[in-house]
Design a protein around this motif. Structure first.
Motif, short mmCIF file in Angstrom:
data_model
loop_
_atom_site.label_atom_id
_atom_site.label_comp_id
_atom_site.label_asym_id
_atom_site.label_seq_id
_atom_site.Cartn_x
_atom_site.Cartn_y
_atom_site.Cartn_z
N ASP A 1 -5.03 3.62 9.65
CA ASP A 1 -5.23 4.54 8.53
C ASP A 1 -5.44 3.77 7.23
N HIS A 2 -6.44 4.20 6.46
CA HIS A 2 -6.71 3.63 5.13
C HIS A 2 -6.88 2.11 5.18
N PHE A 3 -7.46 1.62 6.25
CA PHE A 3 -7.60 0.17 6.38
C PHE A 3 -8.57 -0.40 5.35
N LYS A 4 -9.57 0.38 4.97
CA LYS A 4 -10.51 -0.08 3.94
C LYS A 4 -9.79 -0.37 2.63
N ALA A 5 -8.79 0.46 2.33
CA ALA A 5 -8.02 0.23 1.10
C ALA A 5 -7.25 -1.08 1.17
N LEU B 1 -9.00 -11.44 4.22
CA LEU B 1 -8.13 -12.35 4.97
C LEU B 1 -6.82 -11.67 5.33
N VAL B 2 -6.27 -10.94 4.34
CA VAL B 2 -5.05 -10.18 4.62
C VAL B 2 -5.34 -9.08 5.62
N GLY B 3 -6.49 -8.43 5.48
CA GLY B 3 -6.87 -7.39 6.44
C GLY B 3 -6.96 -7.92 7.85
N ASP B 4 -7.54 -9.12 8.00
CA ASP B 4 -7.62 -9.73 9.33
C ASP B 4 -6.24 -10.01 9.90
N ARG B 5 -5.34 -10.51 9.02
CA ARG B 5 -3.99 -10.83 9.48
C ARG B 5 -3.26 -9.55 9.90
N ASN C 1 -8.23 -3.82 2.77
CA ASN C 1 -9.22 -4.87 2.51
C ASN C 1 -9.60 -4.92 1.04
N ASP C 2 -9.81 -3.76 0.43
CA ASP C 2 -10.23 -3.72 -0.97
C ASP C 2 -9.13 -4.20 -1.91
N THR C 3 -7.87 -3.91 -1.56
CA THR C 3 -6.75 -4.26 -2.45
C THR C 3 -6.28 -5.69 -2.26
N TYR C 4 -6.16 -6.12 -1.02
CA TYR C 4 -5.55 -7.42 -0.74
C TYR C 4 -6.54 -8.48 -0.25
#
Length: 468
Positions: free
Chosen positions: A336-340, A348-352, A342-345
Motif C-alpha cells: 500500500d502507498h509504495f509510491k509514496a 534505495l529505501v524502497g528497494d530495501r 519511493n517519493d519520500t525516502y
C-alpha cells in the motif's frame, strides 16, 4: 498388521507403510499398490520393527508423530539391525524438527511433508527405490557407486543440494574408509569487495565450506590450517589433483574451476581415486546447474522466484490439481502507498523495504508454498493443496506480519501495509490447463483490486469463492 495384495504386475519391491491413522495408512497403501509394489502396513512403531525383523523391507514410509515410539525412535531401532532399508519420514506437524536437521541426524533418505500431497510422495518413493537398487549394487561391486553418483542431478530436485552431496560423501566415506572430507567452493564474485584495480586471484578469493564430514563437519574456512587452505588454493589455481596426507581434487566444469574436494585419505587406491573423481565431477555439475537455475528463476532484488518461473510453476501445479481434484489457491499482494515510500525516502529505501517484506513473506510460508515477484511492488504466492479457508488464514497471517515490520530510514519510522487478494481453484470442466491458471490468477487480481478499493490493509477473497 494388514497386508495389501496387488493385482497388477509386481515391481519386485516390498514397502512398509507405518502410520497410526488407519484411513491415511490405507489410502497410501492403495496408492502404492497401483505401481505393483508388495505393500505391508503397521499401525505403530513396535509393529513396524517386528515387520522389519521378519521381512526384507526395501522402503519404509514412516510417520514421525505416533503414540508410543516416534518415527525417530523407530529409525534408531531399525538401524541397529538393518542398514539397507530406505526410510522416508512423513510429517504433517510444524512443531517437529526441521527437515535438514532430521536428514543430518538420522540415517534416512527422505523427508515428506504430508501437505505436499501424493505426487511428491510418489516421487520420493521412486527415488528411494532407485537408491535402494543402487545400494544393492554396491554390495556386489565397488563400481556400483557410480550409479548413485550419476543419479545426483536427478535426486537434486528432491532435496537441498548440500544435503544430497553430503549424503553421497558419507556413502563414499563408508565404502572407501577415509575419516573426513569436505567440499569447498569459491565465494560468488559479487560477495567480494576487492580494492580498486585488484585482480581476484585465489589468494584474495574467499572460499565457502559447503559440506563436511568427520572433523570437517560444520567447520568454517577459517578453521582450516594454513597448510590446508594453501592446498585448496593451489588445486583451484592449477586445476590439478593433489596426492598426499590429504587428497584434493578440483571441482571442474569445462574450463572453469568452482572449488575443490579435500579427503583425509593417505593411501588411496586407483579405484578409490576413480570414485572420488566421479564425485568431484558430479558435484561440480550439480553446483553449477543450481547456480544457473537460480540466476534464471530468481528475482535479484527480493530473492523470490521471478515472474516467468513463478507462472510456469503455477501452470504445472494447476495441471496436477485439476487432474487429481486437489485444492489450490493463489494470493496476490500489493504494498500500500509504495509510491509514496519511493517519493519520500528514495528508491534505495524502497528497494530495501521490498526486500524486507519479501523475506517476511518467506519466513511465514510453508515449505510447499511458492512466493514470487509479479512486478513492481506486486508479490504472488502459490498455495498447493490449500482450499479457500486455509488460504484466507495464510493471507491474514502474512498481512498481519508485514504490518508489524519496523523500517527505519534517517531516524524516521516507515510504516507499511499490504493488501491481499485470494482466489482458489474452482471446478473447471472444459477448460484447458493454461486457462485454469490464468483464471485463478485473474480472480486473485480482482480480489486484490477490491481490497484496495475498500480501504487497503485488508484481505479479500474472490467473489466466486466467497459465495460458495
Amino acid at each position: 498388521m494388514a497386508r495389501i495384495r496387488n493385482t497388477v504386475k509386481a515391481s519386485g519391491h516390498t514397502l512398509l507403510v507405518v502410520d497410526d491413522d488407519d484411513s491415511l495408512r490405507a489410502t497410501i497403501c492403495r496408492l502404492l499398490e497401483v505401481d505393483g509394489h508388495e505393500v505391508l502396513s503397521a499401525a505403530n512403531g513396535e509393529e513396524a520393527i517386528q515387520v522389519c525383523r521378519s521381512r526384507q523391507v526395501h522402503l519404509m514410509l514412516l510417520d514421525f508423530f505416533m503414540p508410543g515410539m516416534t518415527g525417530e525412535d523407530v529409525v534408531r531401532a531399525v538401524r541397529t539391525f538393518d542398514t539397507n532399508v530406505q526410510i522416508v519420514l512423513q510429517t504433517g506437524y510444524a512443531s517437529e524438527k526441521p527437515p535438514r536437521q532430521m536428514l543430518r541426524e538420522l540415517e534416512i533418505q527422505g523427508y515428506h511433508d504430508k501437505s505436499e500431497g501424493p505426487d511428491k510422495l510418489l516421487v520420493w518413493v521412486d527415488a528411494a527405490l532407485k537408491t535402494y537398487r543402487h545400494v544393492q549394487a554396491l554390495h556386489a561391486s565397488r563400481s556400483g557407486l557410480e550409479y548413485i553418483l550419476k543419479a545426483a542431478p536427478e535426486l537434486h530436485r528432491l532435496q537441498p543440494l548440500d544435503d544430497l552431496l553430503r549424503g553421497i560423501l558419507l556413502q563414499l566415506q563408508g565404502l572407501l574408509g577415509f575419516s573426513s572430507a569436505m567440499v569447498a567452493t569459491l565465494a560468488p564474485v559479487e560477495e567480494i569487495t576487492p580494492l580498486s584495480g585488484v585482480v581476484l586471484t585465489t589468494e584474495l578469493h574467499d572460499f565457502t565450506l559447503r559440506i563436511g564430514t568427520g572433523r570437517f563437519d560444520q567447520a568454517e574456512w577459517a578453521a582450516l590450517s594454513p597448510e590446508e587452505q594453501a592446498l585448496i588454493r593451489s588445486t583451484v589455481e592449477h586445476g590439478e589433483l593433489h596426492l598426499g596426507t590429504q587428497v584434493v581434487l578440483p571441482l571442474r566444469v569445462g574450463e572453469r574451476i568452482l572449488g575443490a574436494v579435500m579427503v583425509d585419505h593417505p593411501h588411496p587406491g586407483s579405484g578409490d581415486l576413480h570414485l572420488l573423481e566421479i564425485f568431484a565431477t558430479q558435484a561440480a555439475v550439480a553446483i553449477d546447474n543450481t547456480r544457473l537455475y537460480n540466476l534464471a528463476t530468481t528475482d535479484d532484488l527480493t530473492g523470490l522466484m521471478n515472474k516467468r518461473a513463478w507462472l510456469a510453476r503455477l501452470e504445472e501445479t494447476t495441471q496436477l490439481a485439476t487432474r487429481h481434484a486437489l485444492p489450490t489457491s493463489v494470493l496476490m499482494l500489493d504494498l500500500d502507498h509504495f509510491k509514496a515510500v519511493n517519493d519520500t525516502y528514495g528508491h534505495l529505501v524502497g528497494d530495501r523495504v521490498l526486500a524486507t517484506v519479501s523475506g517476511c513473506l518467506v519466513r511465514h510460508l510453508r515449505r510447499s508454498d511458492v512466493a514470487g515477484r509479479y512486478g513492481g511492488e506486486e508479490l504472488v504466492v502459490l498455495l498447493p493443496h490449500t482450499p479457500a479457508a486455509g488460504a484466507l488464514i495464510i493471507a491474514e497471517r502474512l498481512r498481519s506480519a508485514i504490518a508489524e515490520l519496523a523500517f527505519i530510514s534517517g531516524g524516521q519510522a516507515v510504516s507499511l501495509t499490504v493488501s491481499v487478494g485470494v482466489a482458489s481453484l474452482l471446478s473447471n470442466e472444459g477448460q484447458v490447463p493454461e486457462d485454469v491458471a490464468l483464471d485463478l490468477l485473474s480472480r486473485a487480481d480482482q480480489a486484490l483490486y477490491q481490497a484496495k478499493h475498500q480501504g487497503r490493509n485488508r484481505v479479500m477473497q474472490s467473489a466466486d469463492a466467497a459465495a460458495r
